[in-house]
Structure formats: structure tokens, C-alpha cells
Design an enzyme around this catalytic site. Structure first.
Site, PDB file in Angstrom:
ATOM      1  N   ASP A  48      47.945 -17.353  78.921  1.00 45.46           N
ATOM      2  CA  ASP A  48      48.454 -18.680  79.298  1.00 45.46           C
ATOM      3  C   ASP A  48      48.783 -19.601  78.125  1.00 45.46           C
ATOM      4  O   ASP A  48      47.984 -19.733  77.196  1.00 45.46           O
ATOM      5  CB  ASP A  48      47.414 -19.438  80.139  1.00 45.46           C
ATOM      6  CG  ASP A  48      46.867 -18.654  81.301  1.00 45.46           C
ATOM      7  OD1 ASP A  48      47.285 -17.507  81.497  1.00 45.46           O
ATOM      8  OD2 ASP A  48      46.003 -19.205  82.017  1.00 45.46           O
ATOM      9  N   GLN A  64      46.243 -18.811  75.078  1.00 44.42           N
ATOM     10  CA  GLN A  64      45.039 -18.018  75.233  1.00 44.42           C
ATOM     11  C   GLN A  64      45.175 -16.751  74.398  1.00 44.42           C
ATOM     12  O   GLN A  64      46.180 -16.047  74.490  1.00 44.42           O
ATOM     13  CB  GLN A  64      44.870 -17.633  76.710  1.00 44.42           C
ATOM     14  CG  GLN A  64      44.480 -18.797  77.600  1.00 44.42           C
ATOM     15  CD  GLN A  64      42.993 -19.086  77.475  1.00 44.42           C
ATOM     16  OE1 GLN A  64      42.166 -18.394  78.018  1.00 44.42           O
ATOM     17  NE2 GLN A  64      42.672 -20.114  76.724  1.00 44.42           N
ATOM     18  N   ASP A 169      41.107 -24.592  84.400  1.00 45.84           N
ATOM     19  CA  ASP A 169      42.466 -24.967  83.971  1.00 45.84           C
ATOM     20  C   ASP A 169      42.793 -26.442  84.207  1.00 45.84           C
ATOM     21  O   ASP A 169      43.774 -26.772  84.887  1.00 45.84           O
ATOM     22  CB  ASP A 169      43.532 -24.094  84.676  1.00 45.84           C
ATOM     23  CG  ASP A 169      43.223 -22.608  84.645  1.00 45.84           C
ATOM     24  OD1 ASP A 169      42.475 -22.192  83.755  1.00 45.84           O
ATOM     25  OD2 ASP A 169      43.725 -21.876  85.516  1.00 45.84           O
TER      26      ASP A 169
END
Length: 491
Positions: A48, A64, A169
Site C-alpha cells: 500500500d 508499505q 489504515d
């Protein structure tokens, strides 16, 4: 392929075996599929995009990163920056895990400027002795010199009642004097949703309850929610897991899409919106995140990949890349249009062009070959049954983009694109499209393609893994004629 043990997956970079990183770097360097202009990890797995923001005159974009392999393991935030959205500089580790609140990974999150600092809010992943997950929402700040410091306590330290440990998130924004964040969550009945928090200072957060949407039940988990306002509308982009395929829709293992409606009512959490739409029609697109540029543009980047899918580069010591940045506009009140940011024109090198009429034939464009380029193909005056182009093509390989005038569908076919992909996602994607002129705008890189149809009305994003020698571009039409105008820039 070696399947990592839990202990191997959750190692910090300092715990690499002697020579392991050098060996990985060597392996990556030999890979024939390294990208030439997309953001990719130096080694290991990229997923991500995180913390996409504009700060001190530059765009900052993290991702990430698991440096020690291509499986999802101990996640870091890797830091990149750019002054122009076209050329990115890798700055190394931005946030390292391993503290008491992110012992098993610094998971995804977002960034916002406050008082001259850039604050990054992210999910700290921890596991106890029984391997039970305990997520914390953590905060780090970066000063103007690029120094990043983690706050020594979580800012949201528990999951509210009614939700499982799939709670992650955070995406932060400011409205009025207050800060808000939306977090992807799973209810205890195993359905997905998004929840809201409010704060005056980014340090102390109050749970506001669920974002009350018209989507319930809708999958078993919502990842990477991103709420913003554009053209006086409210938009929620998110990645729901667990949708069943429905004809041409929801054909990937997990989806990424959006809903558009009236702006979110921050006093009640109510969000009145229209139907869910997929953002992308291709094979590899997930975890999109947006930011607002200094000129007010809303810019999106996503991971060009999917969880739980194997990629051919896994055996080369790396996996994953990010999409090119795209600017968003709303069309007709209910549809997001994605267009490549104009700054990408800075990457253009040698230009070539051609105009030709085809009748029932396949035409190889001489001098148009390549593995890394931008291509605009406009097709008009057609009565053919099928028309389109083949690219990254050779005697045995080709990726095919075509329009079927009978079905009125755009079709992307990667059956013969090269190294076979994980069958989990299949090899053909279609979407309904009714047009009497077509504009195919392609960004092709060593192992990917991003296709914008008619200025972003539909987008197909895909990884492909052709032989480096598969470089041809061919135009074709069958069952009639079509007029083609093509322009290509090497990148």
C-alpha cells in the site's frame, strides 16, 4: 519457492542473516522486469501507498515495505519524495517497526501537515504470545529537515466494542478546527465498514461511531478507506474484501472502488451516496490513497498489485510497484474520472507518430517498438467488428487491448502477455463502453501497463511479464475498417 516461517517473516532489517541483503539486491538487479519509471522497492515486497502528502514544497509518498522477502511480513514505511510527481527520490526507511505498539509492523496510514510538521498516523501491528493481533493507531512526526520521530504512545489504544482486531489504515483530514479520521474495520458479525474519530490536536481522539453508509452488508472487511470532498461532493474510496464476482464486475480477488454523494455529515456520521463503482477495470490495483496538491487538485496513487496473489518477480527477490499519479475529477455527479497528471510529460523522450486506415488486417508499426513508453492511439471512422492494438508483442507474446463493437465492450487480454500469472485473477477483463471514437492512452513500463480510455472514463491497470524481446506495437481491425492516429513517446 521457499515459504517463510512466522519467525522469518517478522524479522527487523537488523536481523537479516549475514550477506542476505546483498544477495537479495544482487537477485533483484538481475531481474528482467524491473520498472524504469514506476516507484518500486529496492528489495522485497512493496504494497500500500501511505502518507501521501504535500509538505515543504514537495510531495511525500511512503509505501508499505517488507525488505527481506516477497511475502507479507514485518512492514516498514519506505519514504520517497518528488518535486514534480514524475521523478521520485528514494529516501530509505521512514518509519521502522519494532516498538511496543508496532512490534509486528508499521501498517498503513496517512499524513497531514500541522504547525509546520508533517504528522503520520498509522496502524501499529502487534501480536501477543498466543499470536492474537492487537492493533494500535500510532503517530509519528517529520520536521522540515526530514527527521521522523515516533510518539511514544498510541493515539487510539483500543478497538471499540462491536469490532474485531481487523481495525486499521487511518486516513486523516481537517474540517474547520477539528481533525477527523476514517478507519477500515470489521464488525464482530464479520462484515466490513468504516468508523470515524475526531480530534482537536491529532493526539487525543474521540470515537464518533460508524460512517453510516448505504452499503451493508458489503464484504467482510474494508481496507484503506479514504474520504475527501471534491466539487462539493463527498467521496469515499475503499477496498472491500469479500465481494462476489458479478458478470464483468468484481473479477479480482479483492476490489477497490468508491461511492459519491452529499458531503459526510460530521455531526451524525451519515453519508448519503450512490452506488459503489470500481475504480479500475484491470487486474492489479488496490489500496488507493489520495492527497490534495497545492493547486487544489485531488491526486491518487495505488498499489499495482493485490494481496494473496503470487507474481513472477517473487522468485527474483522483489514484488510490487505503485501506479503513476492520477488526478481526479467528477463527471455527471456520480463518476470519478482518473487522468495521468500532466507532469508526467516531463518523462517523454523521442516522439514518433503515424496515421493510417486499416481494413481487416494486423499492422506492425515499424519504429514504434519499445518496453517503456507513453502511447496515445485514437481510433475513429470505424465500422469494423473488432479493433485495437497489440503491444509488448513478438512471435509468441502479445498483450491485447480491443473494442468489440457488437458487444460494445473494451477488452484487455493478457493470456499471451508472457510469464503466466497466478490464475486466481484470470486473464481477461471487460467493461461495457459505448463510443463512436476511441482514445487509448497507455503508460507501458517493463512489467506493467496503465490504460486510460477516452480521457479516463475507464482505466485498466495491470502487471504483465513479457520477454524483454517482446517489443512490437501492432494495430488491427477485423470485419471492416478503422482509422488510427498514433503518437508515442519513449520514456
Amino acid at each position: 519457492m521457499h515459504m517463510m516461517t512466522r519467525e522469518e517473516k517478522y524479522r527487523l532489517i537488523e536481523q537479516a542473516r549475514p550477506g542476505e541483503l546483498a544477495q537479495l539486491r544482487d537477485q533483484v538487479e538481475r531481474s528482467p522486469w524491473r520498472q524504469s519509471y514506476h516507484i518500486q522497492a529496492p528489495t522485497g515486497l512493496l504494497n500500500d501507498p501511505n502518507g501521501f502528502s504535500y509538505y515543504q514544497g514537495e510531495y511525500h509518498l511512503f509505501y508499505q515495505w517488507f525488505p527481506l522477502g516477497t511475502e507479507h511480513g514485518m512492514k516498514y514505511w519506505y519514504h520517497t519524495k518528488s518535486s514534480n510527481l514524475a521523478v521520485w527520490e528514494g529516501l530509505g526507511i521512514g518509519i521502522a517497526p519494532g516498538g511496543p505498539y508496532d512490534s509486528h509492523g508499521a501498517y498503513s496510514g496517512s499524513a497531514i501537515e500541522k504547525d509546520g510538521q508533517l504528522y503520520m498516523m498509522y496502524t501499529g501491528n502487534t501480536r501477543d504470545e498466543a499470536w492474537t493481533r492487537h492493533p494500535y493507531q500510532c503517530l509519528a512526526s517529520m520536521d522540515a529537515d526530514g527527521r521522523i520521530v515516533k510518539l511514544n504512545r498510541p493515539v487510539i489504544s483500543s478497538v471499540p466494542p462491536g469490532y474485531t482486531d481487523h481495525f486499521r489504515d487511518p486516513k486523516v483530514w481537517k474540517s474547520g478546527k477539528d481533525y477527523y479520521c476514517v478507519i477500515g474495520a470489521q464488525r464482530t458479525d464479520l462484515t466490513g465498514c468504516a468508523v470515524l474519530y475526531r480530534s482537536e490536536d491529532l493526539l487525543d481522539w474521540t470515537f464518533m461511531g460508524e460512517m453510516k453508509s448505504g452499503l451493508s452488508p458489503f464484504g467482510y472487511m474494508w481496507e484503506c478507506p479514504d474520504y475527501f470532498e471534491l466539487d462539493e461532493s463527498g467521496v469515499l474510496i475503499f477496498s472491500p474484501q469479500g465481494l462476489q464476482a458479478d458478470g464483468d464486475l468484481y473479477n479480482n480477488i479483492y476490489q477497490t472502488g468508491y461511492v459519491i454523494g452529499q458531503p459526510l455529515d460530521l455531526s451524525t456520521g451519515e453519508f448519503r451516496h450512490g452506488a459503489f463503482r470500481e475504480l479500475d477495470r484491470g487486474f492489479d490495483f488496490y489500496a488507493a490513497q489520495t492527497t490534495q496538491g497545492p493547486d487544489g487538485r485531488r491526486i491518487l496513487v495505488a498499489w499495482m498489485g493485490l494481496p494473496d496473489v503470487a507474481y513472477p518477480t517473487d522468485t527474483h527477490g522483489w514484488s510490487g510497484c505503485l501506479t503513476i499519479p492520477r488526478q481526479l475529477t467528477i463527471q455527471g455527479g456520480n463518476k470519478l474520472i482518473q487522468q495521468p497528471v500532466p507532469e508526467l510529460a516531463k518523462l517523454r523522450k523521442t516522439q514518433s507518430g503515424a496515421t493510417l486506415t486499416l481494413k481487416d488486417e494486423v499492422k506492425h508499426l515499424n519504429g514504434f517498438d519499445g518496453t517503456s513508453y507513453e502511447l496515445i492511439c485514437e481510433i475513429s471512422m470505424f465500422d469494423a467488428e473488432e479493433l485495437g492494438l497489440e503491444f509488448r508483442a513478438s512471435g509468441h507474446e502479445k498483450t491485447v487491448l480491443k473494442y468489440d463493437t457488437g458487444q460494445k465492450k473494451i477488452i484487455l487480454d493478457r493470456t499471451f502477455s508472457g510469464q503466466a500469472m497466478d490464475e486466481i485473477n484470470g486473464n481477461i477483463r471487460r467493461c461495457g463502453f459505448n463510443a463512436d471514437r476511441l482514445k487509448f492512452h497507455l503508460f507501458v513500463d517493463t512489467s506493467s501497463v496503465e490504460i486510460f480510455i477516452n480521457d479516463g472514463e475507464e482505466v485498466f491497470t495491470s502487471r504483465i511479464f513479457p520477454d524483454p524481446a517482446s517489443k512490437e506495437i501492432r494495430l488491427f481491425c477485423s470485419g471492416g475498417t478503422a482509422e488510427f492516429r498514433v503518437c508515442k513517446w519513449d520514456i
